[in-house]
Design a protein around this motif. Sequence first.
Motif, PDB file in Angstrom:
ATOM      1  N   GLY A 118       0.823  -1.211   0.000  1.00 49.40           N
ATOM      2  CA  GLY A 118       0.000   0.000   0.000  1.00 49.40           C
ATOM      3  C   GLY A 118       0.851   1.251   0.000  1.00 49.40           C
ATOM      4  N   SER A 119       2.101   1.122  -0.479  1.00 45.75           N
ATOM      5  CA  SER A 119       3.098   2.187  -0.330  1.00 45.75           C
ATOM      6  C   SER A 119       3.147   3.173  -1.486  1.00 45.75           C
ATOM      7  CB  SER A 119       4.479   1.557  -0.144  1.00 45.75           C
ATOM      8  OG  SER A 119       4.762   0.638  -1.182  1.00 45.75           O
ATOM      9  N   GLY A 120       2.223   3.064  -2.443  1.00 44.75           N
ATOM     10  CA  GLY A 120       2.164   4.046  -3.517  1.00 44.75           C
ATOM     11  C   GLY A 120       2.356   3.453  -4.897  1.00 44.75           C
ATOM     12  N   LYS A 121       2.223   4.280  -5.902  1.00 46.52           N
ATOM     13  CA  LYS A 121       2.312   3.845  -7.288  1.00 46.52           C
ATOM     14  C   LYS A 121       3.705   3.353  -7.648  1.00 46.52           C
ATOM     15  CE  LYS A 121      -1.342   6.558  -9.543  1.00 46.52           C
ATOM     16  NZ  LYS A 121      -1.636   7.510 -10.635  1.00 46.52           N
ATOM     17  N   THR A 122       3.721   2.389  -8.578  1.00 46.20           N
ATOM     18  CA  THR A 122       4.963   1.860  -9.131  1.00 46.20           C
ATOM     19  C   THR A 122       4.798   1.764 -10.647  1.00 46.20           C
ATOM     20  OG1 THR A 122       4.459  -0.514  -9.261  1.00 46.20           O
ATOM     21  CG2 THR A 122       5.022   0.360  -7.073  1.00 46.20           C
ATOM     22  N   GLY A 128      -3.702   1.755 -11.271  1.00 44.14           N
ATOM     23  CA  GLY A 128      -4.153   1.798  -9.885  1.00 44.14           C
ATOM     24  C   GLY A 128      -3.493   2.932  -9.121  1.00 44.14           C
ATOM     25  N   ASP A 129      -4.008   3.189  -7.919  1.00 43.24           N
ATOM     26  CA  ASP A 129      -3.465   4.296  -7.136  1.00 43.24           C
ATOM     27  C   ASP A 129      -2.300   3.872  -6.241  1.00 43.24           C
ATOM     28  OD1 ASP A 129      -4.681   2.895  -5.063  1.00 43.24           O
ATOM     29  OD2 ASP A 129      -6.264   4.370  -4.725  1.00 43.24           O
ATOM     30  N   GLY A 130      -2.002   2.556  -6.204  1.00 45.02           N
ATOM     31  CA  GLY A 130      -0.872   2.085  -5.417  1.00 45.02           C
ATOM     32  C   GLY A 130      -1.102   2.063  -3.918  1.00 45.02           C
ATOM     33  N   ARG A 131      -2.297   2.364  -3.511  1.00 47.69           N
ATOM     34  CA  ARG A 131      -2.598   2.448  -2.084  1.00 47.69           C
ATOM     35  C   ARG A 131      -3.468   1.272  -1.632  1.00 47.69           C
ATOM     36  NH1 ARG A 131       1.331   5.213   0.149  1.00 47.69           N
ATOM     37  NH2 ARG A 131       1.373   7.427  -0.414  1.00 47.69           N
ATOM     38  N   ALA A 132      -3.686   1.172  -0.353  1.00 47.03           N
ATOM     39  CA  ALA A 132      -4.501   0.101   0.218  1.00 47.03           C
ATOM     40  C   ALA A 132      -5.443   0.693   1.264  1.00 47.03           C
ATOM     41  CB  ALA A 132      -3.616  -0.959   0.851  1.00 47.03           C
ATOM     42  N   ALA A 133      -6.580   0.041   1.418  1.00 48.52           N
ATOM     43  CA  ALA A 133      -7.557   0.467   2.425  1.00 48.52           C
ATOM     44  C   ALA A 133      -7.308  -0.258   3.732  1.00 48.52           C
ATOM     45  CB  ALA A 133      -8.977   0.202   1.921  1.00 48.52           C
ATOM     46  N   LEU A 134      -7.753   0.337   4.811  1.00 49.02           N
ATOM     47  CA  LEU A 134      -7.495  -0.205   6.148  1.00 49.02           C
ATOM     48  C   LEU A 134      -8.107  -1.591   6.337  1.00 49.02           C
ATOM     49  CD1 LEU A 134      -6.464   0.095   9.049  1.00 49.02           C
ATOM     50  CD2 LEU A 134      -8.568   1.373   9.583  1.00 49.02           C
ATOM     51  N   GLY A 135      -9.349  -1.785   5.921  1.00 51.09           N
ATOM     52  CA  GLY A 135     -10.029  -3.064   6.153  1.00 51.09           C
ATOM     53  C   GLY A 135      -9.276  -4.260   5.595  1.00 51.09           C
ATOM     54  N   PHE A 488     -13.962  -9.737  -0.811  1.00 49.19           N
ATOM     55  CA  PHE A 488     -13.524  -8.896  -1.920  1.00 49.19           C
ATOM     56  C   PHE A 488     -11.998  -8.784  -1.886  1.00 49.19           C
ATOM     57  CE2 PHE A 488     -17.760  -7.871  -0.612  1.00 49.19           C
ATOM     58  CZ  PHE A 488     -18.463  -7.818  -1.806  1.00 49.19           C
ATOM     59  N   CYS A 489     -11.397  -8.580  -3.055  1.00 48.70           N
ATOM     60  CA  CYS A 489      -9.945  -8.638  -3.141  1.00 48.70           C
ATOM     61  C   CYS A 489      -9.253  -7.477  -2.454  1.00 48.70           C
ATOM     62  CB  CYS A 489      -9.496  -8.729  -4.600  1.00 48.70           C
ATOM     63  SG  CYS A 489      -9.860  -7.268  -5.568  1.00 48.70           S
ATOM     64  N   GLY A 490      -9.937  -6.359  -2.271  1.00 45.72           N
ATOM     65  CA  GLY A 490      -9.359  -5.255  -1.518  1.00 45.72           C
ATOM     66  C   GLY A 490      -8.434  -4.364  -2.303  1.00 45.72           C
ATOM     67  N   THR A 491      -8.313  -4.609  -3.608  1.00 46.00           N
ATOM     68  CA  THR A 491      -7.429  -3.763  -4.410  1.00 46.00           C
ATOM     69  C   THR A 491      -8.117  -2.489  -4.831  1.00 46.00           C
ATOM     70  OG1 THR A 491      -8.086  -4.934  -6.427  1.00 46.00           O
ATOM     71  CG2 THR A 491      -6.118  -5.692  -5.306  1.00 46.00           C
TER      72      THR A 491
END
Length: 491
Positions: A118-122, A128-135, A488-491
């Motif tokens: 979840g550390s950012g775009k690569t 994608g935004d390269g991030r991750a949600a808390l859940g 759900f995959c969470g991406t």
Amino acid sequence: MTEKKETEKTGWNFDNSYARLPKSFFTDLNPTPVSLPKLITLNYPLAAAIGLNAQVLQSNNGAEVFAGNKIPVGALPIAQAYAGHQFGHFTMLGDGRALLLGEQITPIGSRVDIQLKGSGKTPYSRGGDGRAALGPMLREYIISEAMHALGIPTTRSLAVVTTGESVIRETEQPGAILTRVAASHIRVGTFQYAAKWGTVEELRTLADYTLQRHFPESDSSGNRYLFLLQEVIKRQAALISKWQLVGFIHGVMNTDNMTISGETIDYGPCAFMDAYDPATVFSSIDTRGRYAYGNQAHIAAWNLARFAETLLPLLHDNQEQALKLAQDEISNFTELYHRNWIMGMRAKLGIFNEEPQDESLIEDLLSMMQKYHADYTNTFRALTFGKLLDIDFFATTEFDQWHKVWQSRLDRQQETKDSSYKLMRNSNPSIIPRNHRVEEALEAAVEQGDYSVMERLLDVLSRPYAHSVEQEDYSTLPMPSNRPYRTFCGT
């Protein structure tokens, strides 16, 4: 305090061997800083095991490191390149929202990856935004630590931080970063990437590196690459059987989610089965049941066949001979898996030795469980403690007949009945991460900022074979619902 002294005090001890591979295997990249990192949960036992000072990690400095805002001395962040078959379709992938911070050398000299998820775009984010949600990050933390406690090879979770920023999925959600610890992040998909877009020498370099890192006992005088294939097959046969024995459903067994080390990785739409049914699927995107509980061993064999294909240029100079070597080894997977599974099922029923009728005894029980929608975990738990009135189908004539056959089977052993029930207690967990309990913990954390529900759940999950009184409440089933449980995959 200087940055170097801070690192020494924390216990970071990096040596980044993967970053010494050809540059085509990764991209050097620092994490994208976040606005307001806050440490939510820290895995104290894991931190100590890999040589880190958990007290220091609790500080603001620890949160900055886990968020990617601060890079410890010796770390060398990279995004790894890999490919994969996703639901059977081959594509280029790579770390789209994760960075390998570095490789930590532990106090006992082992090597583990430290990855920020979840550390950012690569360069591999694919829009994608390269991030991750808390859940989803908390879900991975809970399930991976539960798997570890169950004795199942797995990547582990060191920490979760919130970022102070939101991510947009179907709704606006709080952002988070998970710190994942793994024996390595080398995947079947890593080899697929090398075979498709690299040279044979780059493929050989990756295979040699993998052998040195995970299989140092390989004999250089023999066919080292055949040995690599054999060992990966053995580890996956053992791993998938362990999944089946506790009712775990990975949910997205793409080739990029199969590690060469034999660890479970990428806890996206995963869940544990309640009522026994081989067709059980939880993932919202697995509409055809490709990765259903009953298909997991077949998919593992399919994935391993894709791995074997990547090794063909290394197995033998003659293409036909290389193909025969690969096919012979892949054909062994089913037998290896079945041997592991039936040995585990015998243990779940208190059986020490082998008899030809054991398989029918096991299959008859599972068939009844499916017919009467019996809970998988609680059925074996009830058998372990003789609490047969707790589950409805125990009152049926079918079960009564089966029970007599089972007891006769135990009587034929040299071991005592007490020994059998002790074996069952050590083989049948009293508690798994029940889906409704996981959701309860996630809702409290994400919606209310209350992490105490998750902390209590993690505590009881850490001792799945304790069979303690405080675990009783966590073994109860959810209330009946007309809506199937979906992940759900969470991406």
